[in-house]
Design an enzyme around this catalytic site. Structure first.
Site, PDB file in Angstrom:
ATOM      1  N   GLU A 113       9.084 -12.161 -11.567  1.00  0.00           N
ATOM      2  CA  GLU A 113       9.075 -10.717 -11.851  1.00  0.00           C
ATOM      3  C   GLU A 113       8.187  -9.961 -10.869  1.00  0.00           C
ATOM      4  O   GLU A 113       7.359 -10.564 -10.183  1.00  0.00           O
ATOM      5  CB  GLU A 113       8.624 -10.476 -13.296  1.00  0.00           C
ATOM      6  CG  GLU A 113       7.366 -11.193 -13.674  1.00  0.00           C
ATOM      7  CD  GLU A 113       7.115 -11.165 -15.192  1.00  0.00           C
ATOM      8  OE1 GLU A 113       5.967 -10.895 -15.568  1.00  0.00           O
ATOM      9  OE2 GLU A 113       8.059 -11.385 -15.981  1.00  0.00           O
ATOM     10  N   LYS A 115       5.236  -7.833  -9.281  1.00  0.00           N
ATOM     11  CA  LYS A 115       3.815  -7.637  -9.567  1.00  0.00           C
ATOM     12  C   LYS A 115       3.530  -6.169  -9.293  1.00  0.00           C
ATOM     13  O   LYS A 115       3.382  -5.742  -8.147  1.00  0.00           O
ATOM     14  CB  LYS A 115       2.953  -8.544  -8.685  1.00  0.00           C
ATOM     15  CG  LYS A 115       1.470  -8.409  -9.005  1.00  0.00           C
ATOM     16  CD  LYS A 115       0.674  -9.458  -8.239  1.00  0.00           C
ATOM     17  CE  LYS A 115      -0.771  -9.523  -8.670  1.00  0.00           C
ATOM     18  NZ  LYS A 115      -1.482  -8.273  -8.583  1.00  0.00           N
ATOM     19  N   ASP A 117       1.763  -2.732  -8.956  1.00  0.00           N
ATOM     20  CA  ASP A 117       0.425  -2.366  -8.523  1.00  0.00           C
ATOM     21  C   ASP A 117      -0.083  -1.244  -9.419  1.00  0.00           C
ATOM     22  O   ASP A 117       0.034  -0.067  -9.104  1.00  0.00           O
ATOM     23  CB  ASP A 117       0.488  -1.905  -7.066  1.00  0.00           C
ATOM     24  CG  ASP A 117      -0.848  -2.047  -6.393  1.00  0.00           C
ATOM     25  OD1 ASP A 117      -1.770  -2.584  -7.032  1.00  0.00           O
ATOM     26  OD2 ASP A 117      -0.967  -1.621  -5.239  1.00  0.00           O
ATOM     27  N   TYR A 224       4.345  -7.300 -19.889  1.00  0.00           N
ATOM     28  CA  TYR A 224       4.637  -8.647 -19.396  1.00  0.00           C
ATOM     29  C   TYR A 224       3.898  -9.731 -20.180  1.00  0.00           C
ATOM     30  O   TYR A 224       3.786 -10.856 -19.724  1.00  0.00           O
ATOM     31  CB  TYR A 224       4.339  -8.786 -17.897  1.00  0.00           C
ATOM     32  CG  TYR A 224       2.999  -8.236 -17.460  1.00  0.00           C
ATOM     33  CD1 TYR A 224       1.814  -8.822 -17.877  1.00  0.00           C
ATOM     34  CD2 TYR A 224       2.934  -7.124 -16.631  1.00  0.00           C
ATOM     35  CE1 TYR A 224       0.589  -8.319 -17.482  1.00  0.00           C
ATOM     36  CE2 TYR A 224       1.705  -6.612 -16.230  1.00  0.00           C
ATOM     37  CZ  TYR A 224       0.534  -7.209 -16.660  1.00  0.00           C
ATOM     38  OH  TYR A 224      -0.670  -6.711 -16.274  1.00  0.00           O
ATOM     39  N   LYS A 313       1.504 -12.772  -3.125  1.00  0.00           N
ATOM     40  CA  LYS A 313       1.207 -11.457  -2.543  1.00  0.00           C
ATOM     41  C   LYS A 313       2.171 -11.184  -1.396  1.00  0.00           C
ATOM     42  O   LYS A 313       2.494 -12.082  -0.611  1.00  0.00           O
ATOM     43  CB  LYS A 313      -0.230 -11.440  -2.013  1.00  0.00           C
ATOM     44  CG  LYS A 313      -1.263 -11.427  -3.125  1.00  0.00           C
ATOM     45  CD  LYS A 313      -1.442 -10.011  -3.650  1.00  0.00           C
ATOM     46  CE  LYS A 313      -2.701  -9.885  -4.454  1.00  0.00           C
ATOM     47  NZ  LYS A 313      -3.417  -8.658  -4.225  1.00  0.00           N
ATOM     48  N   CYS A 407      -2.265  26.258  21.708  1.00  0.00           N
ATOM     49  CA  CYS A 407      -1.177  25.281  21.680  1.00  0.00           C
ATOM     50  C   CYS A 407      -1.332  24.313  22.852  1.00  0.00           C
ATOM     51  O   CYS A 407      -1.479  24.746  24.002  1.00  0.00           O
ATOM     52  CB  CYS A 407       0.155  26.008  21.763  1.00  0.00           C
ATOM     53  SG  CYS A 407       1.546  24.907  22.017  1.00  0.00           S
ATOM     54  N   CYS A 410       1.786  25.084  25.411  1.00  0.00           N
ATOM     55  CA  CYS A 410       2.013  26.328  26.154  1.00  0.00           C
ATOM     56  C   CYS A 410       0.750  27.172  26.273  1.00  0.00           C
ATOM     57  O   CYS A 410       0.789  28.256  26.844  1.00  0.00           O
ATOM     58  CB  CYS A 410       3.118  27.142  25.486  1.00  0.00           C
ATOM     59  SG  CYS A 410       2.611  27.880  23.917  1.00  0.00           S
ATOM     60  N   CYS A 430       7.545  28.820  23.676  1.00  0.00           N
ATOM     61  CA  CYS A 430       6.823  27.558  23.861  1.00  0.00           C
ATOM     62  C   CYS A 430       7.813  26.435  24.194  1.00  0.00           C
ATOM     63  O   CYS A 430       8.767  26.202  23.446  1.00  0.00           O
ATOM     64  CB  CYS A 430       6.054  27.220  22.583  1.00  0.00           C
ATOM     65  SG  CYS A 430       5.336  25.571  22.605  1.00  0.00           S
TER      66      CYS A 430
END
Ligand code: IVH
Length: 675
Positions: A113, A115, A117, A224, A313, A407, A410, A430
């Site tokens: 099943e 895991k 988090d 679970y 894991k 910017c 430009c 630009c």
């Protein structure tokens, strides 16, 4: 360094990480880094057994409880799981279990099943009623979060008749990916720190002093484990327990399965690795459990974890690396997005050397500075992002980053207005904006011009062959064949693809033009309603607003676009070059429910301006004259109607439709049945 020193150092480090993770819900390092430290400590301890201590972090589960919540001693300890990190280690674990049970590898039955988090929770039911809920805490003693848990919608508050008189249901409190994204975007809007991951968001949300705050967070619970404290259930397998829990109304993992034999079990665990991004919640691994309760008893526990279960894991999606610089990129709308330049690092299977930092506020909230060690996260197809910096005690940091005033492309001004979180380059000329606009125009979701990728567009612009999207259509193969990396064949093919794009439906062109707020849905609505760009440009604002799926914001943006002198010239140029700008099958659009019908509107109709209501009639094929005559189909009577129209309608016997039935009239073209 001597092992004893490193062991002491690791213990201290882990104690700090444990407190940050479990008590403050705010980890200092990604899980993968934490796991590596635990591993290192365990390896050192097993090589140097004289240094093992009962209170070593390697022997503990979680962290001591905080003093915000009442402590709860668990009726049965809540253990952790041992980890393996690849399929070989998983096989080795399974083979050890087979040996311990004296069964063949082909015969042992496993539950496999996800895991999840999240945050472990134990819920106690007495005589069928939820009486207590506790976090895991240090495994022996947890925190009483009953009031908060009562606000979680998918947790049954009572069990059906026949349930044991005393049970604990254990599982994980979590946030679904979509709920997590929504929660973080809310945090972003409020200028508050985003949660590092769904686990921290779930933990932070559950461990709130005020249950009303928990109630606002979209938490879910997935079970679970069933602990039958009254010892009244006669079940012999885990699968039967979980089925029973599901029948009581608990959520169980849809992707769980039971497998016979080690090979099938490993294959199923590989499936989770391949499909982790298809799941609606984030997982950091796969849990494999031996199904038979008798076999579980035979294998028993270590001090920290059962021998009958293991967590495999999955490769980490978060890594740490060095932040080399923060730069700003300019998008097609002029939006200036800060991004991190990183020392390349392998995250979830691909190398990341850049990651978005979203906007100015996010850089400030995350407080990342050049030279910092930062956490980089990549989940699925999501663009990698910098989660935050790792604090290193005593290390001098550089000054906080400042958003540039000019910017980078430009040298025009970068501006951030009022309450907007984004900063823009406001120079329409630009070059970076021009480049991004053309790239977007040619992209798959818009004009879909094959062979016209980022590099090619950039080349055409720098060579001065085009300056905007309309210029594409007059490109000649001869003039581009000489470009570096081109040749006659590719030139002919590219020009052919561009010419073919002239037939793209209007909706695709509208998407390609990048009109602010106009995505594929609005573009399709607009294209269907008008059928032809020439009709769209003539539309009054009210008519645009009245279209389904086009609100005032989109309407205004489209209205402004169609009247902007530069777009007028560009669109004329496209038409002259033979771009069709029509939507085939446009008549399939808004249903022409009012064809040939004159509908007079008097008084105000809720949700519409006068012009908007009239426009809504016109786009459905009707007319909306200003006065009532014999030919009037009906009069829509709103708030404070005009007396003359009402009197005239009465005189001529024209049906009067109350404003509340206006929507229905639009949808069906027929009068309410009581008229
Ligand atoms: S079983 C005695 N099953 O992972 C065994 N745990 O690292 C109890 N977790 O403490 C745990 N998904 O918080 C189990 N399908 C799953 C799980 C799961 C997530 C969490 C749980 C546990 C931790 C161990």
């Amino acid at each position: 360094m001597k092992p004893a020193h490193r062991i002491a150092e690791l213990r201290e480090l882990l104690a700090r990480h444990n407190e940050a993770y479990f008590t403050n819900d705010s980890p200092l390092v990604p899980d993968a880094d934490y796991d590596a430290l635990v591993r290192e400590l365990k390896e050192l301890e097993s090589a140097n057994p004289e240094h093992v201590a009962v209170d070593s972090p390697s022997q503990l589960v979680g962290a001591p409880v905080s003093n915000v919540f009442k402590p709860v001693t668990h009726a049965e300890p809540m253990l952790s799981l041992d980890n393996v990190f690849d399929s070989e280690e998983l096989v080795a674990w399974a083979e050890r279990a087979c040996k311990g049970l004296s069964v063949q590898a082909t015969d042992l039955r496993f539950a496999v099943e996800p895991k999840i988090d999240g945050l472990a929770l134990s819920i106690r039911y007495e005589d069928g009623a939820l009486v207590q809920a506790a976090t895991r805490g240090d495994g022996r003693e947890g925190e009483d979060v009953t009031d908060n848990v009562r606000t979680i919608a998918n947790i049954p508050k009572v069990l059906p008749a026949g349930a044991p008189s005393l049970v604990e249901v254990r599982g994980e409190v979590f946030l679904a990916k979509s709920d997590f994204a929504e929660l973080n975007s809310r945090q972003r809007e409020l200028g508050q720190k985003e949660f590092a991951n769904p686990r921290n968001a779930a933990a932070g949300s559950l461990r709130q002093k005020d249950p009303a705050v928990s109630a606002e967070r979209p938490l879910s619970f997935l079970c679970y484990q069933l602990v039958d404290l009254s010892n009244s259930l006669k079940l012999d397998s885990y699968v039967a327990q979980i089925d029973l829990l599901a029948s009581w109304g608990f959520l169980t993992a849809g992707e769980k399965s039971s497998e016979t034999g080690v090979t099938a079990m490993v294959e199923r665990s590989n499936w989770f690795e391949a499909h982790r991004h298809d799941l609606t919640y984030e997982i950091d691994g796969v849990v494999i459990k031996i199904d038979s309760l008798a076999q579980r008893e035979q294998l028993g526990f270590t001090s920290r974890a059962p021998r009958w279960a293991i967590a495999r894991k999955l490769p980490p999606e978060e890594r740490t690396t060095k932040l080399l610089a923060i730069e700003v990129s300019i998008g097609r709308t002029g939006r200036a997005t800060p991004y991190a330049v990183l020392e390349p690092v392998l995250v979830a299977g691909s190398t990341v050397s850049m990651a978005t930092l979203h906007n100015e506020d996010q850089v400030a909230v995350k407080d990342v500075r050049v030279g910092d060690t930062v956490i980089v996260r990549k989940a699925g197809d999501v663009i990698p992002e910098v989660v935050g910096a790792i604090e290193v005690e005593g290390k001098k940091r550089s000054a906080p980053w400042k958003f540039p005033k000019k910017c980078p492309e430009c040298s025009g001004a970068l501006e951030r207005s009022g309450d907007e979180s984004d900063t823009y380059c406001v120079n329409p000329a630009c070059p970076a904006q021009q480049l991004q606009k053309i790239i977007h125009f040619a992209s798959r979701g818009a004009m879909d011009i094959e062979g016209l990728g980022d590099q090619r567009v950039s080349q055409l612009l720098t060579e001065g062959l085009i300056s905007d999207v309309a210029d594409l259509f007059s490109l000649k193969a001869e003039s581009i064949a000489a470009l570096e990396g081109m040749g006659e064949l590719s030139a002919t093919s590219l020009v052919g693809n561009i010419q073919a794009a002239k037939d793209q439906p209007l909706s695709k062109v509208l998407v390609g033009l990048g009109i602010r707020h106009v995505g594929p849905v609005a573009a399709r609505e607009l294209a269907k309603a008008f059928g032809d760009y020439r009709a769209l440009v003539k539309a009054p604002l009210e008519l645009l607003e009245a279209l389904p799926g086009v609100g005032p914001v989109i309407a205004e943006s489209v209205f402004d676009f169609t009247r902007d002198p530069e777009s007028v010239i560009r669109m004329e140029k496209m038409l002259a070059a033979g771009v069709k700008l029509v939507e085939p099958n446009a008549s399939e659009g808004i249903e022409q429910t009012l064809t040939g019908k004159a509908v007079v509107v008097t008084g105000s109709v809720e949700g519409y301006t006068r012009e908007g209501a009239e426009a809504a009639i016109v786009v459905r094929g009707g007319t909306s004259p200003g006065s009532v005559s014999k030919k009037t189909f009906c009069v829509v009577v709103g708030e404070a109607p005009g007396a003359s129209k009402v009197t005239k309608a009465e005189e001529l016997g024209i049906p009067m439709v109350p404003a509340g039935d206006f929507e229905q009239l639009l949808a069906t073209g027929t009068l309410p049945s009581n008229l």
